[in-house]
Design an enzyme around this catalytic site. Sequence first.
Site, PDB file in Angstrom:
ATOM      1  N   HIS A 120       0.826  -1.206   0.000  1.00 14.59           N
ATOM      2  CA  HIS A 120       0.000   0.000   0.000  1.00 14.59           C
ATOM      3  C   HIS A 120       0.864   1.262   0.000  1.00 14.59           C
ATOM      4  CE1 HIS A 120      -3.812  -2.132   0.208  1.00 14.59           C
ATOM      5  NE2 HIS A 120      -3.175  -2.996   0.984  1.00 14.59           N
ATOM      6  N   THR A 121       2.036   1.145  -0.551  1.00 15.65           N
ATOM      7  CA  THR A 121       2.910   2.318  -0.713  1.00 15.65           C
ATOM      8  C   THR A 121       2.972   2.759  -2.174  1.00 15.65           C
ATOM      9  OG1 THR A 121       4.734   0.743  -0.786  1.00 15.65           O
ATOM     10  CG2 THR A 121       4.420   1.930   1.278  1.00 15.65           C
ATOM     11  N   SER A 170      -8.797 -20.526 -22.487  1.00 12.71           N
ATOM     12  CA  SER A 170      -7.854 -20.971 -21.481  1.00 12.71           C
ATOM     13  C   SER A 170      -8.271 -22.317 -20.926  1.00 12.71           C
ATOM     14  CB  SER A 170      -7.821 -19.938 -20.358  1.00 12.71           C
ATOM     15  OG  SER A 170      -7.404 -20.523 -19.169  1.00 12.71           O
ATOM     16  N   GLU A 203      -6.245  -3.075 -15.775  1.00 10.01           N
ATOM     17  CA  GLU A 203      -6.815  -3.620 -14.529  1.00 10.01           C
ATOM     18  C   GLU A 203      -7.936  -2.691 -14.039  1.00 10.01           C
ATOM     19  OE1 GLU A 203      -5.039  -6.302 -12.604  1.00 10.01           O
ATOM     20  OE2 GLU A 203      -6.563  -6.265 -11.034  1.00 10.01           O
ATOM     21  N   ALA A 215      -4.853 -15.261  -4.726  1.00 14.51           N
ATOM     22  CA  ALA A 215      -3.865 -15.527  -3.685  1.00 14.51           C
ATOM     23  C   ALA A 215      -3.055 -14.286  -3.343  1.00 14.51           C
ATOM     24  CB  ALA A 215      -2.930 -16.649  -4.135  1.00 14.51           C
ATOM     25  N   ASP A 230       2.635  -4.338  -9.474  1.00 12.36           N
ATOM     26  CA  ASP A 230       2.520  -5.716  -9.957  1.00 12.36           C
ATOM     27  C   ASP A 230       2.909  -5.827 -11.426  1.00 12.36           C
ATOM     28  OD1 ASP A 230       1.424  -5.844  -7.458  1.00 12.36           O
ATOM     29  OD2 ASP A 230      -0.623  -6.186  -8.139  1.00 12.36           O
TER      30      ASP A 230
END
Length: 361
Positions: free
Chosen positions: A19-20, A52, A146, A109, A158
């Site tokens: 969260h930085t 997929s 995203e 996850a 990410d």
Amino acid sequence: MVVLTAFRAPGRVNLIGDHTDYNEGFVLPLAIDLECVVHATVRTDGLVRAGSADLRGEVEVAADGSTEPAEVEPPWGRYVAGIVRTLKDRGRPPVGIDARISSTVPVGAGLSSSAALEVGLALALCHAAGFELPRVELARACQEAELVATGVPVGIMDQLVSLSGKRGHALLIDCRSLAVEPIPLPPRLAVVIVHSGVSRMLVDSAYAERRHACEQVAARLGMPALRDATLEQVAEEPRARHVVSENARVLEAARLLSEGVTDELGPLLNASHASLRDDFEVSTPELDVLADELVAAGALGARLTGAGFGGCVVALAAREEVDAIVERATGRYAARTGRRARTFVCRPSDGAGPEQGRPGA
Ligand code: GLA
């Protein structure tokens, strides 16, 4: 001629600094050896079709970005439409592909399965259209994908680590300048990821709420982002206090690793967990028990990793002790929570690119 290309994009685990990123602060993640692989062939009818083995269904979206991402079903197809849209916004010609997706990154996850999917697809789409973007711009396109796909205002960590990972290293990322500095991880230390067995829940709305709270404090202090705040300025603000103290821990962890002083890393990881639990309030009882038991069993330190609200704990441990530590900790975890934890001992890996040994045929 049909040209088959394959691109791989890794998931990530964040060693410290959660969260930085959206506060323009510091993070220390690494790309892991769980990855998404996208096999693609060019289509000539202006469609992007993706299927997929692991995700149910097939999706078909317009290669010119005109398909509305939020309306695509099944929901994983929103990432496909999202990345097609954000690449189009950056000038990608509307060349279609057939994409076959497979992934070893567990979903839900906190190991960035969606970033791996976005990055793998982005590379395949760019390649098919003979289109190139600088790495940081590609990461931004994936981050934005995203957002359009899920509505969650994620940071850039990410996607950037999935693209920039370096074997044997973690990456110190300055989320303001987006400078990336590889920091070697000593081979005697193992990075252990343990899944609490509880998928991340409520993460979307809570994530947006936390981000908003941080931005409000920064605005009140008259600064562009909490990156610029001092501990004194946020002493009475638990959310902001986490961000400021976490930034300091990330820089300290990177310094210790660079100097090879690994003994002092554990307390930093433990302090990060406590701060995420008490000040930022994104932990769960399961993550707390798991982190405690890993440390009690002999890990140097342990903390929840990623957004929180379920998912995984990351721990550092002496490589030769890992098996015994994991066995003891997961045994105690099962006894205390009734849940079965799943462990991944991961290798710090290279960032996304053409799949080795299977370039275009
Ligand atoms: C998610 C987001 C990242 C980051 C982490 C928390 O993984 O995608 O941008 O904010 O949560 O550190």
